[in-house]
Every structure is written in structure tokens, then in C-alpha cells.
Design a protein around this motif. Structure first.
Motif, PDB file in Angstrom:
ATOM      1  N   ILE A 128       0.868  -1.178   0.000  1.00 12.20           N
ATOM      2  CA  ILE A 128       0.000   0.000   0.000  1.00 12.20           C
ATOM      3  C   ILE A 128       0.904   1.226   0.000  1.00 12.20           C
ATOM      4  O   ILE A 128       1.720   1.398   0.905  1.00 12.20           O
ATOM      5  N   PRO A 129       0.801   2.095  -1.000  1.00 19.55           N
ATOM      6  CA  PRO A 129       1.682   3.268  -1.049  1.00 19.55           C
ATOM      7  C   PRO A 129       1.466   4.192   0.146  1.00 19.55           C
ATOM      8  O   PRO A 129       0.323   4.369   0.607  1.00 19.55           O
ATOM      9  N   PRO A 130       2.523   4.801   0.665  1.00 19.48           N
ATOM     10  CA  PRO A 130       2.376   5.729   1.793  1.00 19.48           C
ATOM     11  C   PRO A 130       1.538   6.955   1.441  1.00 19.48           C
ATOM     12  O   PRO A 130       0.999   7.621   2.331  1.00 19.48           O
ATOM     13  N   GLN A 131       1.386   7.235   0.148  1.00 24.42           N
ATOM     14  CA  GLN A 131       0.592   8.390  -0.288  1.00 24.42           C
ATOM     15  C   GLN A 131      -0.892   8.252   0.065  1.00 24.42           C
ATOM     16  O   GLN A 131      -1.657   9.200  -0.099  1.00 24.42           O
ATOM     17  N   ILE A 132      -1.273   7.102   0.588  1.00 24.90           N
ATOM     18  CA  ILE A 132      -2.664   6.943   1.014  1.00 24.90           C
ATOM     19  C   ILE A 132      -3.023   7.966   2.089  1.00 24.90           C
ATOM     20  O   ILE A 132      -4.189   8.270   2.307  1.00 24.90           O
ATOM     21  N   SER A 133      -2.013   8.520   2.727  1.00 20.80           N
ATOM     22  CA  SER A 133      -2.251   9.528   3.771  1.00 20.80           C
ATOM     23  C   SER A 133      -2.908  10.791   3.223  1.00 20.80           C
ATOM     24  O   SER A 133      -3.451  11.595   3.996  1.00 20.80           O
ATOM     25  N   TYR A 134      -2.872  11.004   1.885  1.00 19.25           N
ATOM     26  CA  TYR A 134      -3.495  12.192   1.292  1.00 19.25           C
ATOM     27  C   TYR A 134      -5.025  12.149   1.361  1.00 19.25           C
ATOM     28  O   TYR A 134      -5.675  13.178   1.174  1.00 19.25           O
ATOM     29  N   MET A 135      -5.586  10.987   1.620  1.00 22.21           N
ATOM     30  CA  MET A 135      -7.045  10.833   1.569  1.00 22.21           C
ATOM     31  C   MET A 135      -7.660  11.235   2.915  1.00 22.21           C
ATOM     32  O   MET A 135      -8.154  10.409   3.688  1.00 22.21           O
ATOM     33  N   SER A 136      -7.653  12.513   3.186  1.00 22.20           N
ATOM     34  CA  SER A 136      -8.027  13.025   4.504  1.00 22.20           C
ATOM     35  C   SER A 136      -9.507  12.852   4.826  1.00 22.20           C
ATOM     36  O   SER A 136      -9.895  12.944   5.983  1.00 22.20           O
ATOM     37  N   LYS A 137     -10.349  12.604   3.803  1.00 23.07           N
ATOM     38  CA  LYS A 137     -11.789  12.452   4.042  1.00 23.07           C
ATOM     39  C   LYS A 137     -12.244  10.996   4.042  1.00 23.07           C
ATOM     40  O   LYS A 137     -13.433  10.716   4.169  1.00 23.07           O
ATOM     41  N   LEU A 138     -11.292  10.071   3.946  1.00 22.21           N
ATOM     42  CA  LEU A 138     -11.637   8.660   3.827  1.00 22.21           C
ATOM     43  C   LEU A 138     -12.245   8.136   5.129  1.00 22.21           C
ATOM     44  O   LEU A 138     -11.684   8.317   6.213  1.00 22.21           O
ATOM     45  N   GLU A 139     -13.407   7.474   5.006  1.00 23.76           N
ATOM     46  CA  GLU A 139     -14.100   6.891   6.155  1.00 23.76           C
ATOM     47  C   GLU A 139     -14.168   5.370   6.078  1.00 23.76           C
ATOM     48  O   GLU A 139     -14.311   4.713   7.108  1.00 23.76           O
ATOM     49  N   HIS A 140     -14.077   4.825   4.870  1.00 28.75           N
ATOM     50  CA  HIS A 140     -14.242   3.375   4.678  1.00 28.75           C
ATOM     51  C   HIS A 140     -13.154   2.875   3.729  1.00 28.75           C
ATOM     52  O   HIS A 140     -13.059   3.346   2.605  1.00 28.75           O
ATOM     53  N   LEU A 141     -12.346   1.915   4.192  1.00 31.22           N
ATOM     54  CA  LEU A 141     -11.288   1.344   3.365  1.00 31.22           C
ATOM     55  C   LEU A 141     -11.304  -0.166   3.520  1.00 31.22           C
ATOM     56  O   LEU A 141     -11.037  -0.703   4.593  1.00 31.22           O
ATOM     57  N   ASP A 142     -11.653  -0.874   2.443  1.00 33.16           N
ATOM     58  CA  ASP A 142     -11.705  -2.327   2.432  1.00 33.16           C
ATOM     59  C   ASP A 142     -10.823  -2.856   1.313  1.00 33.16           C
ATOM     60  O   ASP A 142     -11.149  -2.731   0.134  1.00 33.16           O
ATOM     61  N   LEU A 143      -9.682  -3.437   1.698  1.00 32.10           N
ATOM     62  CA  LEU A 143      -8.750  -4.045   0.748  1.00 32.10           C
ATOM     63  C   LEU A 143      -8.602  -5.541   1.011  1.00 32.10           C
ATOM     64  O   LEU A 143      -7.619  -6.155   0.593  1.00 32.10           O
ATOM     65  N   SER A 144      -9.582  -6.134   1.655  1.00 30.79           N
ATOM     66  CA  SER A 144      -9.496  -7.525   2.072  1.00 30.79           C
ATOM     67  C   SER A 144      -9.563  -8.483   0.883  1.00 30.79           C
ATOM     68  O   SER A 144     -10.021  -8.132  -0.199  1.00 30.79           O
ATOM     69  N   PHE A 145      -9.080  -9.701   1.113  1.00 35.35           N
ATOM     70  CA  PHE A 145      -9.108 -10.774   0.105  1.00 35.35           C
ATOM     71  C   PHE A 145      -8.405 -10.345  -1.184  1.00 35.35           C
ATOM     72  O   PHE A 145      -8.952 -10.416  -2.271  1.00 35.35           O
ATOM     73  N   ASN A 146      -7.180  -9.869  -1.013  1.00 34.60           N
ATOM     74  CA  ASN A 146      -6.303  -9.570  -2.133  1.00 34.60           C
ATOM     75  C   ASN A 146      -4.957 -10.239  -1.877  1.00 34.60           C
ATOM     76  O   ASN A 146      -4.891 -11.206  -1.097  1.00 34.60           O
ATOM     77  N   GLN A 147      -3.901  -9.734  -2.479  1.00 35.78           N
ATOM     78  CA  GLN A 147      -2.570 -10.308  -2.289  1.00 35.78           C
ATOM     79  C   GLN A 147      -1.554  -9.227  -1.906  1.00 35.78           C
ATOM     80  O   GLN A 147      -0.379  -9.310  -2.261  1.00 35.78           O
ATOM     81  N   PHE A 148      -2.015  -8.220  -1.190  1.00 36.42           N
ATOM     82  CA  PHE A 148      -1.103  -7.173  -0.727  1.00 36.42           C
ATOM     83  C   PHE A 148      -0.058  -7.782   0.207  1.00 36.42           C
ATOM     84  O   PHE A 148      -0.336  -8.715   0.963  1.00 36.42           O
ATOM     85  N   SER A 149       1.141  -7.229   0.162  1.00 39.88           N
ATOM     86  CA  SER A 149       2.234  -7.730   0.988  1.00 39.88           C
ATOM     87  C   SER A 149       3.007  -6.553   1.569  1.00 39.88           C
ATOM     88  O   SER A 149       2.615  -5.393   1.431  1.00 39.88           O
ATOM     89  N   GLY A 150       4.136  -6.878   2.206  1.00 39.43           N
ATOM     90  CA  GLY A 150       4.916  -5.827   2.842  1.00 39.43           C
ATOM     91  C   GLY A 150       4.277  -5.389   4.145  1.00 39.43           C
ATOM     92  O   GLY A 150       3.393  -6.043   4.694  1.00 39.43           O
ATOM     93  N   LYS A 151       4.705  -4.246   4.640  1.00 36.69           N
ATOM     94  CA  LYS A 151       4.214  -3.743   5.916  1.00 36.69           C
ATOM     95  C   LYS A 151       2.991  -2.850   5.729  1.00 36.69           C
ATOM     96  O   LYS A 151       2.825  -2.221   4.680  1.00 36.69           O
ATOM     97  N   ILE A 152       2.153  -2.812   6.730  1.00 40.81           N
ATOM     98  CA  ILE A 152       1.064  -1.836   6.744  1.00 40.81           C
ATOM     99  C   ILE A 152       1.694  -0.463   6.955  1.00 40.81           C
ATOM    100  O   ILE A 152       2.392  -0.257   7.955  1.00 40.81           O
TER     101      ILE A 152
END
Length: 459
Positions: A128-152
Motif C-alpha cells: 500500500i503506497p504511503p501516499q494513502i495519507s493524502y485521503m483526509s476524508k476517507l471513512e471506509h477502506l476495504d482491501l481484504s481478500f487480495n494479495q497485498f504484501s509488505g508492511k502496513i
């Protein structure tokens, strides 16, 4: 036509034109430069995907019309995209949409009003790119059941409006970032089925609105932080199938709204906190396959809503508390594979909703209570490898739903119940390694349901 009539007609025409323009402006908002920028960002990400032509995002195309000015408008028939009245994207809902690729081509900064992202059940991978921090209005984030790796990424802690975060069923590794403790509006946190390790951050105890905390099926170690006792709105707490160790903090007894508490298959030790008796809304308590010791607290009998109690495969000792007989809603009681001693309390016969009762592989002795004949819903009854004695109560044969019965390796005497197969449900019956005598009951001749039977020296 008089001048007054002409004026009325003219007025009606003017009002009709104004009304038509108003309706048109509501249904088809003009495309702003921001909308065009957002469309470009989405198309850029779409083009970075490996199979974008086969996925649901294939509807994301530029629509040209000099009359309606709808060119590159993501609010116009783009599947999975929703906009606000100003024409800015606020929702991306592409769960189970056959997406393959990464989020590295996703321009988070170009979608400033995005409040909802659902990309579950796709084939998205890498980090998950660190730029996700730009989404200041985000209330719901569902990335489940994928193949993401690395650190949160710790930058996820910048999403201060987030209420729902689901990263479960991926391949995330490393520790749970303590920055998650900054998400004080969070209500749901799902990180289960990953490869996370290290300990549970104390900071999670700051998430006062949390109703679901699911961390099961990881490699999380260390002790359960006492700060979890602050999460008094929790309904579901699942910490099972990890490598947690140490004592269970008594503060967990503060979680008075819990329905589910799963901490099985860990390395937890020490006594079960008597404060668990405060969890009056608990429906399922699963603590099996740990190294808990000491007695079963009498206070467990206060859990009037409890339907499942699983304490098997521990080092619990002492007698079975008669207070368990007050758990009128109990359907599953598994206390097997411990060091429990004493006699089986007759109060267990009050649990008429029981479907499965397992007391095997303990050090129980004495007579089997005749009150067991009241357990009319029982399907599974295992009592083997104890020191039980006396006759097997005749009333056991009245349990018409009983399919699995093991009473072997005890010290039972006398005859088997004559109607042991009366219900025609019995499939597996083991009574060997006892001191039973007499003959096999005649009812076995009609017991066509039985698949396995071991009766020792009976003839």
C-alpha cells in the motif's frame, strides 16, 4: 387575446424555461476542471492494471458530446464510481471486480473528496503506497481478500476520519503500526489472516468507538495489552491462532458488550480471570488450546447469554463448578483434555439445550448423574478416559438424537441401557475398557444407524 392574457402566457413560458434549466442543471452537472482531473487519475490507474479490459473498470471511458459537455466525466455511467452534487468522486466500489495490479498507479492526491474505497476480493498485490495519507476524508477502506504484501504503512494513521478498515486475508507482514491508535473514529478493524508479527500495540486501547477487533490467524506474539480493557464498545474480539503469551489481563472483564471472545490456539497461561463473569452479553467464549491453569471460575455461571463454552486442551484443575448449570442457553460445553477432578455436578443435567458435551480425558470420578437423561437435544457425548464408576444410567437410552457416544476407559459396571439404540440415531458407540457385564442389548439388532461400535467383553 388581451394584453393581460398575453402577459400570463409569456410568464408561463419564462417559468417553464427556468424550470427546465434547473432540472437539467441538477441531472447533468457541468464538468469542472477538478472532475476532469479526477477522471484522468482514475483512467491512469485503470490503464496500469494488468487486465483492465476484462475488469469492471472497462466502463471507464471518455464520453464526448459537444451538446452536453460530458467529456471525461467519471460521474457519468462509470461502474463503481459515485460523485457528490459538485461532480467530485466520493466513492469507489469495485469489490469482486476482477482487478489485477497494484495501487502504485493510483493518484491519491487527485481524489481529495474520496470517502469510500471498497476493493475487496480482487487480485491486487505489492504494498500500500504511503501516499494513502493524502485521503483526509476517507471513512471506509476495504482491501481484504487480495494479495497485498509488505508492511502496513504507518501513514495510515493520518486517516483521522476512518471508521472502517479491513486489510484481512492478504500477505501483510511486520508489526501492526502503533499509528493505528490515532484513528480515534475507527469502529471496525480487521487485520486477520495475514503474516503480522510482533505484539499488539498498547495504542489500540485508544480506539474507544471500536466494535470489532479481528486479529486472528497471524503470528502476533507478546502479551494481551491491558489497554484493550478500555474498548468497552467492543462486540467481537478475535485474537485466536496467534502466538500470544502471558496472563490474560483482568481488565478484559470491562468489555461488557462482547458477543464473541476467541483467544484459542495461543500460548496463554495462568488462571481464567474471574472478571470474565462480567461479560453478561457473551454468546461464545473460546479459550481452548492454551496453557490455562487453576480452576474454572464460579463466575462463568453468570454468563446467561452464553451458547458456546470451549476450554478444552488446557491445564485446568479442580472440580466442574455447579454454577455452569445456570447457563440455560448453552449448546456446546467442551471441557475435555484438562486436569479436572471430582464428580460431574448433577446441575449439568439442567442444560437441556446442549448439543455437544465433551468431558473426556480428565480425572473425573464418581457416578454419572441420572439428570443426563434430560439432555434431549444431545448429539455428541464423550466421557472417556476418566475414572467414572457405577452403572451407565438407563435414561441415556432416551436421548433420541444421540449420534456419538464414548464412555470407554472408565470404571463403569453393570449392564448397558437396554434401549441404548432406541432413537435410531446412534452411529458411533464405544464402551470398551470398563467393568461392564451382561449381554449386548437386543435393541442393537434394529440399530441400522450404527457405523462403529466397540463394546469390549460384552457378548
Amino acid at each position: 387575446m388581451g394584453s393581460l392574457a398575453i402577459k400570463k402566457v409569456f410568464s408561463l413560458l419564462i417559468n417553464f424555461v427556468l424550470f427546465s434549466q434547473l432540472v437539467f442543471s441538477l441531472e447533468v452537472p457541468a464538468v469542472s476542471s477538478n472532475s476532469s482531473k479526477e477522471a484522468t487519475a482514475l483512467l491512469t490507474w485503470k490503464n496500469s492494471l494488468q487486465n483492465e479490459s476484462q475488469s469492471h473498470s472497462s466502463s471507464w471511458t471518455s464520453v464526448s458530446s459537444s451538446t452536453l459537455n460530458l467529456s471525461r466525466n467519471p460521474c457519468n455511467n462509470w461502474l463503481g464510481i459515485s460523485c457528490n452534487l459538485a461532480g467530485s468522486v466520493v466513492k469507489i466500489d469495485l469489490g469482486n471486480s476482477s482487478l489485477q495490479g497494484t495501487l502504485h498507479g493510483f493518484s491519491f492526491s487527485s481524489l481529495p473528496n474520496l470517502a469510500y474505497i471498497d476493493l475487496y476480493m480482487n487480485t491486487l498485490f505489492e504494498t500500500i503506497p504511503p501516499q494513502i495519507s493524502y485521503m483526509s476524508k476517507l471513512e471506509h477502506l476495504d482491501l481484504s481478500f487480495n494479495q497485498f504484501s509488505g508492511k502496513i504503512p504507518p501513514q495510515i494513521g493520518s486517516l483521522s476520519k476512518l471508521k472502517y478498515l479491513d486489510l484481512s486475508c492478504n500477505q501483510f507482514s511486520g508489526k501492526i503500526p502503533q499509528e493505528i491508535g490515532k484513528l480515534t473514529n475507527l469502529e471496525v478493524l480487521h487485520l486477520a489472516y495475514n503474516n503480522l508479527n510482533s505484539s499488539i500495540p498498547e495504542e489500540i486501547g485508544r480506539l474507544n468507538f471500536l466494535t470489532e477487533l479481528l486479529l486472528h490467524r497471524n503470528h502476533i506474539d507478546g502479551s494481551i495489552p491491558s489497554s484493550l480493557g478500555n474498548l468497552t464498545n467492543l462486540v467481537n474480539l478475535l485474537l485466536s491462532d496467534n502466538e500470544l503469551s502471558g496472563f490474560v489481563p483482568s481488565e478484559m472483564g470491562n468489555l461488557s458488550n462482547l458477543d464473541l471472545l476467541f483467544i484459542h490456539r495461543n500460548c496463554l497461561i495462568g488462571p481464567i480471570p474471574p472478571t470474565f463473569g462480567n461479560l453478561k452479553k457473551l454468546i461464545s467464549l473460546s479459550m481452548f488450546a492454551n496453557s490455562f491453569s487453576g480452576p474454572i471460575p464460579l463466575e462463568i455461571g453468570n454468563l446467561n447469554s452464553l451458547m458456546q463454552l470451549s476450554l478444552l486442551q488446557n491445564n485446568l484443575s479442580g472440580s466442574i463448578p455447579p454454577s455452569l448449570g445456570d447457563l440455560a442457553n448453552l449448546t456446546l460445553l467442551h471441557l475435555n483434555n484438562n486436569n479436572l477432578s471430582g464428580s460431574i455436578p448433577t446441575e449439568i443435567g439442567k442444560l437441556t439445550s446442549l448439543i455437544s458435551l465433551q468431558l473426556n480425558e480428565n480425572q473425573l470420578h464418581g457416578y454419572l448423574p441420572t439428570s443426563f437423561a434430560n439432555l434431549s437435544n444431545l448429539v455428541n457425548l464423550t466421557l472417556h478416559d476418566n475414572q467414572l464408576t457405577g452403572p451407565i444410567p438407563q435414561g441415556i437410552g432416551n436421548l433420541l438424537n444421540l449420534a456419538f457416544l464414548r464412555v470407554d476407559t472408565n470404571q463403569f459396571i453393570g449392564n448397558l441401557p437396554q434401549n441404548i439404540c432406541h432413537g435410531l440415531s446412534l452411529r458411533y458407540f464405544v464402551a470398551s475398557n470398563n467393568h461392564l457385564d451382561g449381554r449386548i442389548p437386543k435393541s442393537f439388532k434394529n440399530c441400522t444407524s450404527i457405523v462403529r461400535v466397540f463394546l469390549g467383553d460384552l457378548k
